[in-house]
Design a protein around this motif. Structure first.
Motif, PDB file in Angstrom:
ATOM      1  N   ARG A 174      -7.963  -2.341   0.264  1.00 25.51           N
ATOM      2  CA  ARG A 174      -7.284  -3.467   0.912  1.00 25.51           C
ATOM      3  C   ARG A 174      -7.316  -3.271   2.424  1.00 25.51           C
ATOM      4  O   ARG A 174      -7.180  -2.161   2.927  1.00 25.51           O
ATOM      5  CB  ARG A 174      -5.839  -3.553   0.446  1.00 25.51           C
TER       6      ARG A 174
ATOM      7  N   ARG B  82      -4.362   0.708   8.713  1.00 25.40           N
ATOM      8  CA  ARG B  82      -3.588   1.936   8.894  1.00 25.40           C
ATOM      9  C   ARG B  82      -4.500   3.147   9.057  1.00 25.40           C
ATOM     10  O   ARG B  82      -4.214   4.055   9.838  1.00 25.40           O
ATOM     11  CB  ARG B  82      -2.643   2.139   7.705  1.00 25.40           C
TER      12      ARG B  82
ATOM     13  N   ASP C 162      -5.171  -4.099   4.669  1.00 27.30           N
ATOM     14  CA  ASP C 162      -3.943  -3.627   5.309  1.00 27.30           C
ATOM     15  C   ASP C 162      -3.988  -2.102   5.417  1.00 27.30           C
ATOM     16  O   ASP C 162      -3.553  -1.520   6.428  1.00 27.30           O
ATOM     17  CB  ASP C 162      -2.699  -4.096   4.553  1.00 27.30           C
ATOM     18  N   ARG C 163      -4.540  -1.449   4.413  1.00 28.89           N
ATOM     19  CA  ARG C 163      -4.694   0.006   4.471  1.00 28.89           C
ATOM     20  C   ARG C 163      -5.827   0.406   5.415  1.00 28.89           C
ATOM     21  O   ARG C 163      -5.741   1.444   6.078  1.00 28.89           O
ATOM     22  CB  ARG C 163      -4.916   0.578   3.081  1.00 28.89           C
TER      23      ARG C 163
END
Length: 255
Positions: free
Chosen positions: A141, A147, A143-144
């Motif tokens: 994903r 990060r 969003d990861r």
């Protein structure tokens, strides 16, 4: 922008000549093994070739995991394969983002990736590739992925965008290039693959452009928008990858 294919490891340039590939990707050792790669039998020819070279790290590399018995040897063989890839003039070493066990804090995986680049300087770009499956994957994903890049972006890490992995990982392809660039600032390589499976299935089964669930025009759109080298990893050997490369060349020429 070179268009090529993943080819057999024993004689990459011979297969490239047979298929008309402008670029090749191959393994320098057992993709499921921990052994240090030896010098390639055609190392001198590879160094002298005008064909663009990429090397894929073994599939079992997982530097994100908390398991020391996997993480430590993963770092070791990543370093070994990077040195061997640099020796033959490869443009990059592709490695999967890896994963953690269920219940593990993903922050530990991101930190483990950071330690790789804090502790080691590589002789060529390391290209982290997005993956298709796993509920606790590091780079499935986006969003990861964001990060992860918060941890490793300052080290000049590269990115390899796989269309099958993104699609089956639940990331729409229509604007995927813009979304990746907003996170990483770069796309160094596209793995242009169709998929045998449905969107967000978590499966990683590549298909030829005319036989998958992704509109091949969408794959070509991603390649055009990325503007980077392209490697086709589809089935069917020289015939299968050759047909898919020709499709891309025709559509990118029109674009």
């Amino acid at each position: 922008m070179a268009i090529g294919a993943h080819v057999r490891s024993d004689d990459p340039l011979a297969e490239a000549r047979e298929s008309g590939a402008q670029a090749v990707q191959f393994f320098l050792g057992d993709p499921q093994g921990w052994k240090k790669p030896v010098e390639h039998a055609h190392a001198a020819e590879l160094r002298a070739s005008d064909i663009v070279r990429y090397v894929h790290a073994p599939y079992l590399v997982n530097v994100a995991t908390r398991n020391n018995k996997i993480r430590i040897p993963s770092r070791k063989i990543l370093t070994q394969h990077a040195a061997a890839a640099a020796d033959i003039g490869a443009r990059g070493l592709i490695v999967h983002g890896g994963h953690l066990n269920a219940g593990d804090d993903p922050a530990e995986g991101f930190a483990n990736w950071r330690k790789v680049f804090e502790r080691e300087e590589f002789g060529l770009p390391i290209l982290i590739e997005n993956t298709a499956g796993g509920d606790n994957a590091i780079a499935r994903r986006f969003d990861r992925l964001a990060r992860l890049w918060d941890e490793v972006g300052e080290f000049g890490v590269g990115f390899c965008l796989d269309t099958c992995h993104a699609y089956c990982g639940g990331e729409p392809l229509d604007d995927v290039v813009d979304r990746v660039l907003a996170i990483t600032g770069r796309i160094d390589l596209v793995h242009a693959n169709n998929s045998r499976d449905a969107f967000d299935s978590g499966a990683d089964r590549h298909a030829n452009f005319d036989a998958g669930t992704i509109d091949p025009q969408l794959i070509a759109h991603v390649c055009a928008a990325a503007g980077s080298d392209v490697i086709v990893e589809t089935p069917g050997g020289v015939d299968g990858t050759g047909e898919d490369m020709r499709y891309l060349q025709e559509h990118l020429n029109r674009a």
